[in-house]
Design an enzyme around this catalytic site. Sequence first.
Site, short mmCIF file in Angstrom:
data_model
loop_
_atom_site.label_atom_id
_atom_site.label_comp_id
_atom_site.label_asym_id
_atom_site.label_seq_id
_atom_site.Cartn_x
_atom_site.Cartn_y
_atom_site.Cartn_z
N LYS A 95 36.05 36.85 27.11
CA LYS A 95 35.45 37.93 28.13
C LYS A 95 36.20 39.26 28.05
O LYS A 95 37.25 39.18 28.20
CB LYS A 95 35.61 37.33 29.54
CG LYS A 95 34.68 35.78 29.82
CD LYS A 95 34.90 35.19 31.38
CE LYS A 95 36.17 35.06 31.55
NZ LYS A 95 36.27 34.32 32.76
N THR A 153 33.74 43.24 42.35
CA THR A 153 33.70 42.38 41.34
C THR A 153 34.35 41.13 41.64
O THR A 153 34.60 40.14 40.77
CB THR A 153 34.01 43.04 40.03
OG1 THR A 153 35.37 43.32 40.01
CG2 THR A 153 33.17 44.19 39.57
N GLY A 168 35.19 37.24 42.26
CA GLY A 168 34.47 36.15 41.90
C GLY A 168 33.85 36.14 40.52
O GLY A 168 33.01 35.30 40.30
N THR A 169 33.96 37.25 39.83
CA THR A 169 33.10 37.50 38.30
C THR A 169 33.35 36.07 37.59
O THR A 169 32.41 35.48 37.05
CB THR A 169 33.70 38.64 37.86
OG1 THR A 169 33.18 39.90 38.43
CG2 THR A 169 32.77 38.93 36.44
N GLY A 170 34.54 35.85 37.27
CA GLY A 170 34.90 34.79 36.20
C GLY A 170 34.25 33.24 36.81
O GLY A 170 33.77 32.60 36.03
N CYS A 171 34.59 33.08 38.07
CA CYS A 171 34.09 31.81 38.69
C CYS A 171 32.60 31.66 38.61
O CYS A 171 31.89 30.73 38.32
CB CYS A 171 34.43 31.73 40.06
SG CYS A 171 36.55 31.84 40.49
#
Length: 261
Positions: A173, A204, A206-209
Amino acid sequence: MIPRVLTVAGSDSGGGAGIQADLKTMLALGVHGMSVVTAVTAQNSLGVQGAWELPAEAVRAQYRSVVDDIGVQAVKTGMLSSAGLVETVAELLATIDAPVVVDPVGVSKHGDALLAASALESVRRLLLPTATVATPNLDEVAQLTGVHVAAEDDLREAAAAVLAYGPAWVLIKGGHLPGDAVDLLTDGREEHWLRAPRHDNRHTHGTGCTLASAIASELAKGAGVPEAVTAAKRYVTGAIRAGFALGGGIGPVDHGWEFRS
């Protein structure tokens, strides 16, 4: 039957990341979400004020309770804060016949450490080999491999370094790079470059989860890896665009953005 997806991750009391983000994403994408809680955090828009890891036997019992009775079409892992938890979860995943998305969570959006340094070798040696798709961000790539990505051209080196630990696919990412939000998905043979416009929105959390859960949801519905990741990227881009203020710090992405479009 509705596809069933299991998240193995920590709880975010502020509702923006972790188990809460995972379950919201799964609902939005039309699958039944289930959870194995690995840790409880006291967390809000300003950061992580405390974290308490659950015992390995509690994690194992939750997992067996869900998998042995209900079954799963995909699993997503998130916060596994210690070597003992990583080893427990890796052992459980090694016996499952379903795609696994490993989000090797190392640091929170606010810079709080969520993975003990002593657990890194267990992630490399035991957890990553179970992954159908691993989804590290650039900080996690550096943590796991020592490769520091400064430009888009470095993403291939980062991907090769993570693939060396055994996941079938890796999604590097590149959201921390300047310019468009570009990610590289590869299995070491084919490459898929995924680009999206960068939205000027600081909310932003919580983007990865959310991205990892979206990938798992699409895999559970029967998509191949490139198709699942492409669909998940579209979903999380919309969620980032619609991210909203909450509390006094960084607000969450909007998991229900499609319902309000």
